[in-house]
Enzyme design. Structure first.
Site, PDB file in Angstrom:
ATOM      1  N   LYS A   1      24.686  30.894  75.077  1.00 19.70           N
ATOM      2  CA  LYS A   1      23.959  29.915  75.929  1.00 19.70           C
ATOM      3  C   LYS A   1      22.098  30.707  76.288  1.00 19.70           C
ATOM      4  O   LYS A   1      22.164  29.761  76.269  1.00 19.70           O
ATOM      5  CB  LYS A   1      24.655  30.685  76.735  1.00 19.70           C
ATOM      6  CG  LYS A   1      26.577  29.781  76.775  1.00 19.70           C
ATOM      7  CD  LYS A   1      27.168  30.183  78.528  1.00 19.70           C
ATOM      8  CE  LYS A   1      29.106  29.882  77.733  1.00 19.70           C
ATOM      9  NZ  LYS A   1      29.345  29.044  76.748  1.00 19.70           N
ATOM     10  N   GLY A   2      22.296  31.885  76.325  1.00 21.73           N
ATOM     11  CA  GLY A   2      20.524  31.504  75.662  1.00 21.73           C
ATOM     12  C   GLY A   2      20.370  31.265  75.534  1.00 21.73           C
ATOM     13  O   GLY A   2      18.989  30.403  75.710  1.00 21.73           O
TER      14      GLY A   2
ATOM     15  N   ASN B   1      30.499  24.406  86.129  1.00 24.02           N
ATOM     16  CA  ASN B   1      31.395  23.947  85.269  1.00 24.02           C
ATOM     17  C   ASN B   1      32.796  23.377  86.444  1.00 24.02           C
ATOM     18  O   ASN B   1      33.206  24.661  87.410  1.00 24.02           O
ATOM     19  CB  ASN B   1      31.940  23.629  83.315  1.00 24.02           C
ATOM     20  CG  ASN B   1      32.888  24.327  83.889  1.00 24.02           C
ATOM     21  OD1 ASN B   1      33.760  25.419  84.260  1.00 24.02           O
ATOM     22  ND2 ASN B   1      33.008  24.899  82.403  1.00 24.02           N
TER      23      ASN B   1
ATOM     24  N   LEU C   1      31.543  17.903  85.298  1.00 20.79           N
ATOM     25  CA  LEU C   1      33.125  17.292  85.765  1.00 20.79           C
ATOM     26  C   LEU C   1      32.802  17.104  84.125  1.00 20.79           C
ATOM     27  O   LEU C   1      34.075  16.600  83.927  1.00 20.79           O
ATOM     28  CB  LEU C   1      32.600  16.295  86.548  1.00 20.79           C
ATOM     29  CG  LEU C   1      32.445  17.547  88.063  1.00 20.79           C
ATOM     30  CD1 LEU C   1      32.645  16.134  89.535  1.00 20.79           C
ATOM     31  CD2 LEU C   1      33.248  18.430  88.228  1.00 20.79           C
TER      32      LEU C   1
ATOM     33  N   GLY D   1      31.573  13.551  84.596  1.00 23.28           N
ATOM     34  CA  GLY D   1      29.872  13.544  84.713  1.00 23.28           C
ATOM     35  C   GLY D   1      29.905  15.050  85.953  1.00 23.28           C
ATOM     36  O   GLY D   1      30.095  15.837  85.764  1.00 23.28           O
TER      37      GLY D   1
ATOM     38  N   THR E   1      30.440  21.126  72.468  1.00 21.74           N
ATOM     39  CA  THR E   1      29.961  22.571  72.635  1.00 21.74           C
ATOM     40  C   THR E   1      28.460  22.575  72.783  1.00 21.74           C
ATOM     41  O   THR E   1      27.789  21.620  71.833  1.00 21.74           O
ATOM     42  CB  THR E   1      29.860  23.578  71.107  1.00 21.74           C
ATOM     43  OG1 THR E   1      31.492  22.734  70.554  1.00 21.74           O
ATOM     44  CG2 THR E   1      30.030  24.654  71.161  1.00 21.74           C
TER      45      THR E   1
ATOM     46  N   GLY F   1      26.806  22.063  78.455  1.00 22.27           N
ATOM     47  CA  GLY F   1      26.116  23.203  79.395  1.00 22.27           C
ATOM     48  C   GLY F   1      25.363  23.866  78.996  1.00 22.27           C
ATOM     49  O   GLY F   1      24.232  23.529  80.587  1.00 22.27           O
ATOM     50  N   ASP F   2      24.571  23.966  77.959  1.00 20.61           N
ATOM     51  CA  ASP F   2      23.494  24.166  78.114  1.00 20.61           C
ATOM     52  C   ASP F   2      22.841  23.435  77.861  1.00 20.61           C
ATOM     53  O   ASP F   2      21.441  23.690  78.308  1.00 20.61           O
ATOM     54  CB  ASP F   2      23.110  25.216  76.607  1.00 20.61           C
ATOM     55  CG  ASP F   2      24.574  26.636  76.484  1.00 20.61           C
ATOM     56  OD1 ASP F   2      25.171  27.461  77.407  1.00 20.61           O
ATOM     57  OD2 ASP F   2      24.547  27.126  74.867  1.00 20.61           O
TER      58      ASP F   2
ATOM     59  N   GLY G   1      27.005  20.773  66.722  1.00 17.79           N
ATOM     60  CA  GLY G   1      25.881  21.695  66.570  1.00 17.79           C
ATOM     61  C   GLY G   1      25.253  22.190  68.261  1.00 17.79           C
ATOM     62  O   GLY G   1      24.629  21.464  68.803  1.00 17.79           O
TER      63      GLY G   1
HETATM   64  O1  RIB Z   1      27.489  27.151  75.035  1.00 18.56           O
HETATM   65  C1  RIB Z   1      28.130  27.312  74.007  1.00 18.56           C
HETATM   66  C2  RIB Z   1      27.262  28.670  73.203  1.00 18.56           C
HETATM   67  O2  RIB Z   1      28.635  29.697  73.728  1.00 18.56           O
HETATM   68  C3  RIB Z   1      28.079  28.712  71.440  1.00 18.56           C
HETATM   69  O3  RIB Z   1      26.749  28.771  70.959  1.00 18.56           O
HETATM   70  C4  RIB Z   1      28.629  30.173  71.620  1.00 18.56           C
HETATM   71  O4  RIB Z   1      27.553  31.297  70.895  1.00 18.56           O
HETATM   72  C5  RIB Z   1      28.657  30.693  73.280  1.00 18.56           C
HETATM   73  O5  RIB Z   1      27.916  31.571  73.379  1.00 18.56           O
END
Ligand code: RIB
Length: 312
Positions: free
Chosen positions: A39-40, A183, A220, A224, A247, A250-251, A286
């Site tokens: 995430k970071g 979330n 959400l 949204g 995936t 959120g990032d 990805g």
């Molecule tokens: O938010 C997605 C991330 O969560 C992925 O890249 C995984 O490494 C986890 O940390």
């Protein structure tokens, strides 16, 4: 101004499936790929792709250091304050992606992420001072997040905490945080409110604001997001896109939010940017490789002329 992201850095091992396995079942996948993740790292690369000078602070092992450093270099993320840990493996994530729904299951071994120290944060003081926004998540020890947010707040910086994956938060951290971005599940767990619709999400947001944050922004998923402050609550509908992989949504959201706030956009507009950034991300596979550019985010906002947040 810059952004400093303090957090996890992973290698993601992706297996695509057309349904999730059940307990005890061995299932053949539909393809395997290795991606940079965490995430970071995702949020740092996201900020940089959106055009802001970004520092990453965290730890990786020697095992994947070349791969990850190259990736940060190619993404223009400043690694001056990234440490290579001699004793621990790089954090890894095993991700099962359901190609039919875009949903995932993720298993993490944090490895070096968990060996970040207060000294690592102190060493990055110049990056913190240079930055307008400090962006944190919960894939490193909570004590480090408390320390980093306290230090950043003492230097007058805006701290955004993305409380993912969810954990209980000590009360003291709230006074250092300007924006919290859980979330639905995380917001429920942090507040005890069972979020089933917009009014219950508003209730959870208000509880987070009462804890001391200025803005609670609850994502959400396909419904949204919602921004709650002392004065108002605004519902942001989702942008309409085709979902390939959720995936890292959120990032992308947090990167979009951090960049917009760093550029001085008002919070109401910054949340539109965050939503659009997450929407573009989920159209691509990805967690990190699918993060959008500024051009893509602005393009989606421009094409969505009828997009209308709603004051609750
Ligand atoms: O938010 C997605 C991330 O969560 C992925 O890249 C995984 O490494 C986890 O940390």
């Amino acid at each position: 101004m810059c952004i400093t992201v303090i957090g996890s850095i992973h290698v993601d091992f992706y297996i695509k499936v057309d349904r999730f396995p059940v307990i005890g079942e061995t299932l053949f996948g539909k393809g395997f790929q290795i991606f940079p993740g965490g995430k970071g790292a995702n949020q740092a690369v996201g900020c940089s792709k959106l055009g802001e000078k970004t520092y990453i602070v965290g730890r990786i092992g020697k095992d994947f250091s070349e791969y990850l450093l190259n990736n940060f270099r190619n993404s223009n993320v400043d690694t001056k304050y990234l440490k290579i840990d001699d004793e621990h493996n790089t954090g890894v994530a095993f991700i099962i992606l359901n190609v039919n729904t875009g949903e995932n299951m993720i298993l993490i071994d944090p490895g070096a992420d968990y060996w970040i120290t207060e000294n690592d944060v102190n060493d990055a003081l110049n990056a913190i001072i240079d930055s307008k926004i400090i962006l944190l998540q919960l894939e490193i020890p909570i004590e480090i997040n408390i320390y980093a947010s306290m230090l950043a707040a003492s230097k007058g910086k805006k701290v955004i905490l993305n409380p993912a994956p969810v954990s209980t938060l000590p009360k003291e951290i709230f006074k250092y945080i300007e924006v919290i971005t859980p979330n639905r599940v995380e917001a429920s767990q942090l507040t005890g409110v069972d979020i089933t619709d917009i009014p219950t999400a508003v209730k959870a947001g208000k509880k987070l604001v009462e804890e001391g944050v200025k803005y609670a922004i609850i994502t959400l998923g396909s419904s949204g997001s919602l921004m709650v402050s002392l004065e108002k609550a605004i519902y942001y509908p989702p942008f309409k896109v085709n979902v390939a992989d959720t995936t890292g949504a959120g990032d992308a959201f947090n990167a979009g939010l951090a960049v917009a706030l760093s550029r001085g956009y008002p919070i109401e507009e910054a949340v539109i940017w965050a939503n659009a950034s997450a929407a573009v991300k989920i159209t691509k596979i990805g967690a990190q490789t699918g993060l959008p550019s500024r051009y893509e985010v602005e393009g989606l906002i421009r094409r969505s002329a009828d997009y209308q947040p709603k004051i609750i």
